[in-house]
Design a protein around this motif. Sequence first.
Motif, PDB file in Angstrom:
ATOM      1  N   ARG A  92      -2.158 -13.534  -0.151  1.00  0.00           N
ATOM      2  CA  ARG A  92      -1.039 -12.610   0.074  1.00  0.00           C
ATOM      3  C   ARG A  92      -1.441 -11.192  -0.354  1.00  0.00           C
ATOM      4  O   ARG A  92      -1.060 -10.216   0.295  1.00  0.00           O
ATOM      5  CB  ARG A  92       0.168 -13.116  -0.726  1.00  0.00           C
ATOM      6  N   TRP A  93      -2.193 -11.076  -1.438  1.00  0.00           N
ATOM      7  CA  TRP A  93      -2.689  -9.760  -1.874  1.00  0.00           C
ATOM      8  C   TRP A  93      -3.797  -9.266  -0.953  1.00  0.00           C
ATOM      9  O   TRP A  93      -3.834  -8.098  -0.573  1.00  0.00           O
ATOM     10  CB  TRP A  93      -3.172  -9.821  -3.328  1.00  0.00           C
ATOM     11  N   LYS A 125      -3.083  -7.312   2.252  1.00  0.00           N
ATOM     12  CA  LYS A 125      -2.669  -5.904   2.188  1.00  0.00           C
ATOM     13  C   LYS A 125      -3.814  -4.975   1.816  1.00  0.00           C
ATOM     14  O   LYS A 125      -3.623  -3.778   1.682  1.00  0.00           O
ATOM     15  CB  LYS A 125      -1.544  -5.756   1.164  1.00  0.00           C
ATOM     16  N   LEU A 129      10.801  -9.812  -4.901  1.00  0.00           N
ATOM     17  CA  LEU A 129       9.879 -10.953  -4.852  1.00  0.00           C
ATOM     18  C   LEU A 129      10.634 -12.278  -4.822  1.00  0.00           C
ATOM     19  O   LEU A 129      10.210 -13.225  -4.157  1.00  0.00           O
ATOM     20  CB  LEU A 129       8.902 -10.917  -6.030  1.00  0.00           C
ATOM     21  N   ASN A 139       9.991 -17.461   2.113  1.00  0.00           N
ATOM     22  CA  ASN A 139       8.757 -18.182   2.447  1.00  0.00           C
ATOM     23  C   ASN A 139       8.900 -19.679   2.188  1.00  0.00           C
ATOM     24  O   ASN A 139       8.221 -20.482   2.836  1.00  0.00           O
ATOM     25  CB  ASN A 139       7.571 -17.603   1.676  1.00  0.00           C
ATOM     26  N   THR A 163       6.498  -3.966   1.498  1.00  0.00           N
ATOM     27  CA  THR A 163       6.132  -5.221   0.832  1.00  0.00           C
ATOM     28  C   THR A 163       6.763  -6.406   1.559  1.00  0.00           C
ATOM     29  O   THR A 163       6.105  -7.419   1.826  1.00  0.00           O
ATOM     30  CB  THR A 163       6.606  -5.207  -0.637  1.00  0.00           C
ATOM     31  N   SER A 196       5.062  -7.134   4.857  1.00  0.00           N
ATOM     32  CA  SER A 196       3.713  -7.688   4.716  1.00  0.00           C
ATOM     33  C   SER A 196       3.763  -9.118   4.170  1.00  0.00           C
ATOM     34  O   SER A 196       3.050  -9.998   4.653  1.00  0.00           O
ATOM     35  CB  SER A 196       2.880  -6.801   3.788  1.00  0.00           C
ATOM     36  N   ASP A 197       4.597  -9.336   3.149  1.00  0.00           N
ATOM     37  CA  ASP A 197       4.517 -10.603   2.403  1.00  0.00           C
ATOM     38  C   ASP A 197       5.342 -11.728   3.009  1.00  0.00           C
ATOM     39  O   ASP A 197       5.086 -12.904   2.726  1.00  0.00           O
ATOM     40  CB  ASP A 197       4.956 -10.395   0.946  1.00  0.00           C
ATOM     41  N   ASP A 247       6.320 -14.369   5.590  1.00  0.00           N
ATOM     42  CA  ASP A 247       5.497 -15.140   6.525  1.00  0.00           C
ATOM     43  C   ASP A 247       6.356 -15.525   7.730  1.00  0.00           C
ATOM     44  O   ASP A 247       6.951 -16.603   7.757  1.00  0.00           O
ATOM     45  CB  ASP A 247       5.017 -16.381   5.754  1.00  0.00           C
TER      46      ASP A 247
END
Lengths: 436, 436
Positions: free
Chosen positions: A22-23, A26, B331, B338, B358, B361-362, B364
């Motif tokens: 996940r990191w 990016k 988060l 997710n 964020t 990108s994170d 899914d």
Amino acid sequence: MAVATDSRSLLEQVKSTRLAARWLAKMSTEAKNQALELVAQALEQNAEQILTANQADLAAAKEAQIAQPLIDRLKLSPAKLADMIAGVRDVAKLSDPVGQQQIHRELDQGLVLRRVSCPLGVVGIIFESRPDAVTQITALALKSGNGLILKGGSEAVRSCTALVQVIQQALVTSAIAPDIVQLLTTRNEIKEILTMDQQIDLIIPRGSNQFVRYIQGNTKIPVLGHADGICHLFVDASAEIEKTIAIAIDAKAGYPAACNAIETLLVHKDIAVAFLPQMVAAFKQAGVEVRGCNRTIDCVPNMGLIKATDADWDTEYSDLIISVRIVDSLLGAIDHINQYGSHHTEAIATTDPGNAQTFMSDVDAAGVYHNCSTRFADGFRYGFGAEVGISTAKMPPRGPVGLEGLITYKYQLVGDGHVVATYAGDRAKPFTHKDL
Amino acid sequence: MAVATDSRSLLEQVKSTRLAARWLAKMSTEAKNQALELVAQALEQNAEQILTANQADLAAAKEAQIAQPLIDRLKLSPAKLADMIAGVRDVAKLSDPVGQQQIHRELDQGLVLRRVSCPLGVVGIIFESRPDAVTQITALALKSGNGLILKGGSEAVRSCTALVQVIQQALVTSAIAPDIVQLLTTRNEIKEILTMDQQIDLIIPRGSNQFVRYIQGNTKIPVLGHADGICHLFVDASAEIEKTIAIAIDAKAGYPAACNAIETLLVHKDIAVAFLPQMVAAFKQAGVEVRGCNRTIDCVPNMGLIKATDADWDTEYSDLIISVRIVDSLLGAIDHINQYGSHHTEAIATTDPGNAQTFMSDVDAAGVYHNCSTRFADGFRYGFGAEVGISTAKMPPRGPVGLEGLITYKYQLVGDGHVVATYAGDRAKPFTHKDL
């Protein structure tokens, strides 16, 4: 870090790889390339440790009387290790497949759609006894932003462990968490990861047909790869005989265990008498056993051909054996290939451009070739830098698959309070659908 | 031609479609567009026959006391039929997805690689009760060069049969064989085509979650589609309340049976007190039942919320019901999505660009949205002209899929006797790998 001595459960390990990925997803191209350079340097600095581990694998393999070709694939030399390290630096030079904008479109004022390439997440690769696969696959996975679960052949366990340890230690000093790559060392673990369809996004099995079919039949995770490689060369009536014989020898005898080697030669009836005696003689000289259909045997009666049975058309010999069948026409060849081929790579030798075109359109395969050897079906030869595998599936990615196979995309839509109701019903506002 | 009265076996029918598709694959854009125009004209000329068949379906549906929403979807009017015909002409206007050159590269002098887009072959589409799907899917299949096996809902059998008969009759006068499209009329036939992995290249099931899962679990043919559509809207601490409420109402109440409707609202704890009372009031006004986590109920104690259980986070209501959960952080929201999301479409409402980045990108999912309704996830809204389905798979094609989902590619390599041996070993010739 997870090499052999990891005390975490396998699921915990895979989850840590997922988090690391996940990191990584990016991270900038520069940060990824720096990490690859650190890996390359660490492999150089720890060459001795890696070669020593490989010596131990080789000694054990010899003691277990493992076949010589397998030992050849297992063996690392300083020169081969140098090639592997150069390979890591080559992947660093490839353009970054992540973050590429494939669509950029205004749907309406202030409502903008982008389709952007992104990593798959975590990829599981199960490979044969070649330790060089470790560095190549790791480099491809890092470059494409994916976590990696590796499982090598048991004969190579010491070599693979040494390589992964060096890679993980190098990553400690990089921006990428070392957990991004983990090595499995037991066969039982394969079974376990096949159930982890929430954690692993793609499995790439490289190995025997039987093994690939086992993987395909026992997981919900998408599988990239191919079970069979039954490739054909069709010798059309107008083929140039000398060139065609060279192609057939290259495609059969160059490396018969390769999936892109041919298993069956189809010969147009009108060229059989002129072509087959020379072809069969060339096969004999190259040590290739020839199994012919009745018409083939009638055509070259005194050359000791074995009679082919129906099972031969379905068989991937992976050995110095070829079956030969005479067909009445181009369409007969195409029908044979579409029935018995495995949609891998199929070739025609002809000087007739119309026939070449029909063959390349009507044959149902990832690769359709004209006047060249099927053995060009390979990611490196295609100019992809490296390949993660070859797919015989109908859906893309198919054929030799490079970084593209480790990448997917996301649709990103940005608005300012936009709702669908605005664009529906009697007073529906039209979309602008303007590419930006 | 194969409507209901076809005397051939199902396998023979499908094989005839495959053969017709082999010819269609080579057809020019003009020939395909002409055929589409003939289909459009035939639908106009036979409107009465089609509407009469639809009346019979509607009468039978009413007699069988079938639910009103299903009857609404089943119903054709002259205006709707005109829209369907316009849709066929719209597909003719789309650019031809076949024959596009994706790679054109010299590997060495005289050895040239092309990657060219081509049809999949034969596609099986199993759809719900909407007869308008017949014309849309047929147009997409013809344009993309594919054969088509259709199976509509049994309530729509008379309408679908009339439509397919008109289409097949129109094709008699075109360059395309009428067998290119065939209609199945019984449920048993679905079971049979699922076994035809040599004849059918892709199955697209459109229907209930349970039905899609049944298809996925019972065939070796690749399946494009999605079983679940559990979409979320995350309301970040900095969200604009008024716009966010409008988005949530659109995404939940606009068309709750849609797969791109939201099922769960995640709310940042720092905005809950300001946001939730207004949001819940708006849901109530829109007739939406609200199920809250404990913290949500504590936040709006007097609004009659039902307590959500763990099962709620896993549920696609497809109805005017929403679950609401307060989370501590961005988060926390991403982790919830997710874990419980179905990788379809996920949205964030925020004025913080970093948090939006964020999230996008994170998370899914095939679609990640910022400050707009999840209901934009649709091929028409994305500007694809039409869609064959929405895929929640990780591998492409994913998200709303238009013509792209009916297309694959082939590698074509043309040489002049080129063999791999030239490029291997100590005196290996280097490849030129020059893009042309």
